[in-house]
Motif scaffolding. Structure first.
Motif, PDB file in Angstrom:
ATOM      1  N   ALA A  93       3.039   2.499  13.717  1.00 51.53           N
ATOM      2  CA  ALA A  93       2.349   3.827  13.372  1.00 51.53           C
ATOM      3  C   ALA A  93       3.499   4.595  12.835  1.00 51.53           C
ATOM      4  N   PHE A  94       4.846   4.547  13.357  1.00 54.41           N
ATOM      5  CA  PHE A  94       5.745   5.390  12.571  1.00 54.41           C
ATOM      6  C   PHE A  94       6.078   4.888  11.224  1.00 54.41           C
ATOM      7  N   GLY A  95       6.276   3.375  11.231  1.00 52.47           N
ATOM      8  CA  GLY A  95       6.519   2.912   9.839  1.00 52.47           C
ATOM      9  C   GLY A  95       5.286   3.080   8.877  1.00 52.47           C
ATOM     10  N   SER A  96       4.178   3.113   9.337  1.00 55.62           N
ATOM     11  CA  SER A  96       2.876   3.332   8.536  1.00 55.62           C
ATOM     12  C   SER A  96       2.782   4.566   8.020  1.00 55.62           C
ATOM     13  N   LEU A  97       3.276   5.813   8.757  1.00 53.71           N
ATOM     14  CA  LEU A  97       3.267   7.049   8.244  1.00 53.71           C
ATOM     15  C   LEU A  97       4.338   7.166   7.256  1.00 53.71           C
ATOM     16  N   LEU A  98       5.513   6.583   7.298  1.00 53.53           N
ATOM     17  CA  LEU A  98       6.636   6.598   6.241  1.00 53.53           C
ATOM     18  C   LEU A  98       5.917   6.047   5.011  1.00 53.53           C
ATOM     19  N   LEU A  99       5.545   5.039   5.032  1.00 48.08           N
ATOM     20  CA  LEU A  99       5.013   4.266   3.750  1.00 48.08           C
ATOM     21  C   LEU A  99       4.006   5.111   3.143  1.00 48.08           C
ATOM     22  N   LEU A 100       2.915   5.508   3.851  1.00 52.69           N
ATOM     23  CA  LEU A 100       1.977   6.547   3.488  1.00 52.69           C
ATOM     24  C   LEU A 100       2.464   7.870   2.807  1.00 52.69           C
ATOM     25  N   GLY A 101       3.517   8.246   3.443  1.00 54.62           N
ATOM     26  CA  GLY A 101       4.168   9.474   2.621  1.00 54.62           C
ATOM     27  C   GLY A 101       4.715   9.065   1.446  1.00 54.62           C
ATOM     28  N   VAL A 102       5.443   7.784   1.395  1.00 58.12           N
ATOM     29  CA  VAL A 102       5.888   7.412  -0.117  1.00 58.12           C
ATOM     30  C   VAL A 102       4.727   7.192  -1.162  1.00 58.12           C
ATOM     31  N   ALA A 120      12.724   7.817  -1.442  1.00 53.48           N
ATOM     32  CA  ALA A 120      11.616   7.083  -1.114  1.00 53.48           C
ATOM     33  C   ALA A 120      12.161   5.668  -0.898  1.00 53.48           C
ATOM     34  N   LEU A 121      13.232   5.346  -1.481  1.00 55.79           N
ATOM     35  CA  LEU A 121      13.764   3.896  -1.120  1.00 55.79           C
ATOM     36  C   LEU A 121      14.305   3.904   0.262  1.00 55.79           C
ATOM     37  N   ALA A 122      14.945   4.747   0.789  1.00 62.00           N
ATOM     38  CA  ALA A 122      15.440   4.917   2.085  1.00 62.00           C
ATOM     39  C   ALA A 122      14.080   4.976   3.050  1.00 62.00           C
ATOM     40  N   LEU A 123      13.210   5.580   2.784  1.00 61.65           N
ATOM     41  CA  LEU A 123      12.022   5.646   3.647  1.00 61.65           C
ATOM     42  C   LEU A 123      11.364   4.169   3.865  1.00 61.65           C
ATOM     43  N   VAL A 124      11.319   3.713   2.744  1.00 60.70           N
ATOM     44  CA  VAL A 124      10.666   2.341   2.493  1.00 60.70           C
ATOM     45  C   VAL A 124      11.379   1.211   3.501  1.00 60.70           C
ATOM     46  N   LEU A 125      12.852   1.341   3.405  1.00 55.19           N
ATOM     47  CA  LEU A 125      13.637   0.409   3.957  1.00 55.19           C
ATOM     48  C   LEU A 125      13.345   0.730   5.910  1.00 55.19           C
ATOM     49  N   VAL A 126      13.446   1.999   5.974  1.00 54.96           N
ATOM     50  CA  VAL A 126      13.043   2.437   7.290  1.00 54.96           C
ATOM     51  C   VAL A 126      11.692   1.820   7.925  1.00 54.96           C
ATOM     52  N   ALA A 127      10.715   2.118   7.139  1.00 53.07           N
ATOM     53  CA  ALA A 127       9.450   1.553   7.445  1.00 53.07           C
ATOM     54  C   ALA A 127       9.244   0.284   7.611  1.00 53.07           C
ATOM     55  N   VAL A 155      -3.422  12.088  11.026  1.00 54.57           N
ATOM     56  CA  VAL A 155      -2.509  12.949  10.316  1.00 54.57           C
ATOM     57  C   VAL A 155      -3.014  13.537   8.869  1.00 54.57           C
ATOM     58  N   LEU A 156      -3.759  12.433   8.152  1.00 49.45           N
ATOM     59  CA  LEU A 156      -4.415  12.885   6.932  1.00 49.45           C
ATOM     60  C   LEU A 156      -5.527  14.125   7.143  1.00 49.45           C
ATOM     61  N   ARG A 157      -6.293  13.983   8.220  1.00 52.54           N
ATOM     62  CA  ARG A 157      -7.289  14.755   8.363  1.00 52.54           C
ATOM     63  C   ARG A 157      -6.610  16.269   8.893  1.00 52.54           C
ATOM     64  N   TYR A 158      -5.729  16.291   9.954  1.00 49.45           N
ATOM     65  CA  TYR A 158      -5.467  17.355  10.617  1.00 49.45           C
ATOM     66  C   TYR A 158      -3.883  18.073  10.166  1.00 49.45           C
ATOM     67  N   ALA A 159      -2.972  17.010   9.882  1.00 42.04           N
ATOM     68  CA  ALA A 159      -1.891  17.664   9.375  1.00 42.04           C
ATOM     69  C   ALA A 159      -1.293  16.998   8.190  1.00 42.04           C
ATOM     70  N   PRO A 160      -2.070  17.062   6.990  1.00 41.03           N
ATOM     71  CA  PRO A 160      -1.469  16.242   5.847  1.00 41.03           C
ATOM     72  C   PRO A 160      -0.212  16.786   5.294  1.00 41.03           C
ATOM     73  N   ASP A 161       0.385  17.769   5.801  1.00 38.95           N
ATOM     74  CA  ASP A 161       1.665  18.448   5.212  1.00 38.95           C
ATOM     75  C   ASP A 161       2.759  17.397   5.801  1.00 38.95           C
ATOM     76  N   LEU A 162       2.523  16.601   6.844  1.00 39.92           N
ATOM     77  CA  LEU A 162       3.312  15.728   7.460  1.00 39.92           C
ATOM     78  C   LEU A 162       3.853  14.660   6.465  1.00 39.92           C
ATOM     79  N   VAL A 163       2.868  14.337   5.571  1.00 46.14           N
ATOM     80  CA  VAL A 163       3.149  13.076   4.713  1.00 46.14           C
ATOM     81  C   VAL A 163       2.959  13.721   3.107  1.00 46.14           C
ATOM     82  N   THR A 164       3.262  15.049   3.071  1.00 45.75           N
ATOM     83  CA  THR A 164       3.562  15.364   1.650  1.00 45.75           C
ATOM     84  C   THR A 164       4.838  16.061   1.691  1.00 45.75           C
ATOM     85  N   TYR A 165       5.404  15.578   0.758  1.00 47.49           N
ATOM     86  CA  TYR A 165       7.050  15.962   0.338  1.00 47.49           C
ATOM     87  C   TYR A 165       6.998  16.833  -0.771  1.00 47.49           C
ATOM     88  N   GLY A 166       8.225  17.436  -0.863  1.00 49.52           N
ATOM     89  CA  GLY A 166       8.457  18.442  -2.030  1.00 49.52           C
ATOM     90  C   GLY A 166       7.634  19.937  -1.829  1.00 49.52           C
TER      91      GLY A 166
END
Length: 240
Positions: free
Chosen positions: A45-54, A69-76, A229-240
Motif C-alpha cells: 500500500a505504501f508503494g502504491s501511494l507513492l506511485l499514485l502521488g507521482v 519523482a524519480l526517487a519516489l518511483v525507486l522507493v515505490a 486517501v483520494l476521498r478523505y485525504a487527497p492532500d497526502l498525494v498532492t505535492y507542491g
C-alpha cells in the motif's frame, strides 16, 4: 509383549503429534515461519501511494520535481517488490521437503547422508546486519538459522527459516535414529522449541492458492487504501 510394544509405539507417536514433532521425520518450509509476511500488505500500500502521488503530479514538473519523482518511483518499486514479488518467489519453495530424518540417514535439500557417514550436526543461529554502516539509526538486523551436516569429507550447510521452531525436533530425531552422532548448538537462545503444531505437508496446489491469496490481499488492501486517501485525504498525494 508385542501388544505392549505396539501400545507404547502408538502412545509415543501420539505424543509426538500433539507437540508438533514430525512423526515421519519430514520438515518443510512453511508460511508461518516467514514472520515478515505480515508487513507485505502495508508495504504494498505504501508503494502504491507513492506511485499514485507521482502520477497525480507528473504534469508540470521542473527538474527538481523530476528528481524527486524519480526517487519516489525507486522507493515505490522497492516496496512493491517486497510486497508482491518476494511472496511469489518464496511461494515456489513453500511446502517442499527441506530436511528428512529417517533410520537410514538425514536428507538435506535432496542429498542423503547415511548416519554412518555423519560425524556431527550443528544448529546455529546468527544475527546478520543489513544497510549502510553510516546509518544514524543503526543497521537493521535479522536472524538466520543454519543446519550443518558434518561428514568425513565435508560440511553441508542448510539455511532455513523453519529451523526457528523445528530445530529441537531435528535434534531429537537425530538422537533417536543415531544416538552416537553429536549435536552442537550455537546461539541456542535464538531457537524457539515450542512452535505451532504442523499439519500434513501441504500440496503444491494448496501452496499456489495461498500464494495467490497473499498477493491478492496485498493488492486489495492497496486499492482500498488509495481510494480512501483520494476521498478523505487527497492532500497526502498532492505535492507542491
Amino acid at each position: 509383549m508385542d501388544s505392549e510394544d505396539a501400545r507404547h509405539s502408538e502412545g509415543s507417536s501420539a505424543d509426538d503429534t500433539s507437540r508438533g514433532l514430525a512423526a515421519d521425520g519430514v520438515f518443510w518450509e512453511d508460511w508461518r515461519d516467514q514472520r515478515w509476511l505480515a508487513a507485505t500488505p502495508p508495504t504494498t500500500a505504501f508503494g502504491s501511494l507513492l506511485l499514485l502521488g507521482v502520477l497525480r503530479n507528473i504534469d508540470g514538473l521542473d527538474w527538481y520535481g523530476a528528481l524527486l519523482a524519480l526517487a519516489l518511483v525507486l522507493v515505490a518499486g522497492g516496496s512493491l517488490t517486497v510486497g508482491l514479488v518476494m511472496p511469489l518467489v518464496l511461494g515456489r519453495d513453500m511446502g517442499r521437503t527441506v530436511v528428512r530424518c529417517s533410520p537410514e540417514g538425514i536428507t538435506a535439500e535432496g542429498v542423503t547422508h547415511p548416519w554412518s557417514e555423519v560425524r556431527g550436526l550443528a544448529l546455529r543461529y546468527e544475527r546478520a546486519e543489513h544497510g549502510p554502516v553510516t546509518d544514524p539509526e543503526g543497521r537493521a538486523t535479522s536472524g538466520r538459522y543454519h543446519l550443518d551436516v558434518v561428514t568425513g569429507t565435508d560440511t553441508r550447510r542448510l539455511t532455513a527459516a523453519f529451523l526457528r521452531h523445528r530445530a529441537h525436533d531435528v535434534a531429537e530425531l537425530a538422537g533417536r535414529f543415531a544416538p552416537g552422532v553429536p549435536v552442537e548448538w550455537e546461539g541456542r537462545y535464538g531457537f524457539v522449541p515450542k512452535g505451532p503444531p504442523r499439519s500434513r505437508q501441504p500440496s503444491r496446489s494448496r501452496v499456489r492458492a495461498e500464494t495467490v491469496a497473499l498477493v491478492g490481499a496485498s493488492v486489495a488492501f492497496s486499492y482500498l487504501t488509495c481510494q480512501a486517501v483520494l476521498r478523505y485525504a487527497p492532500d497526502l498525494v498532492t505535492y507542491g
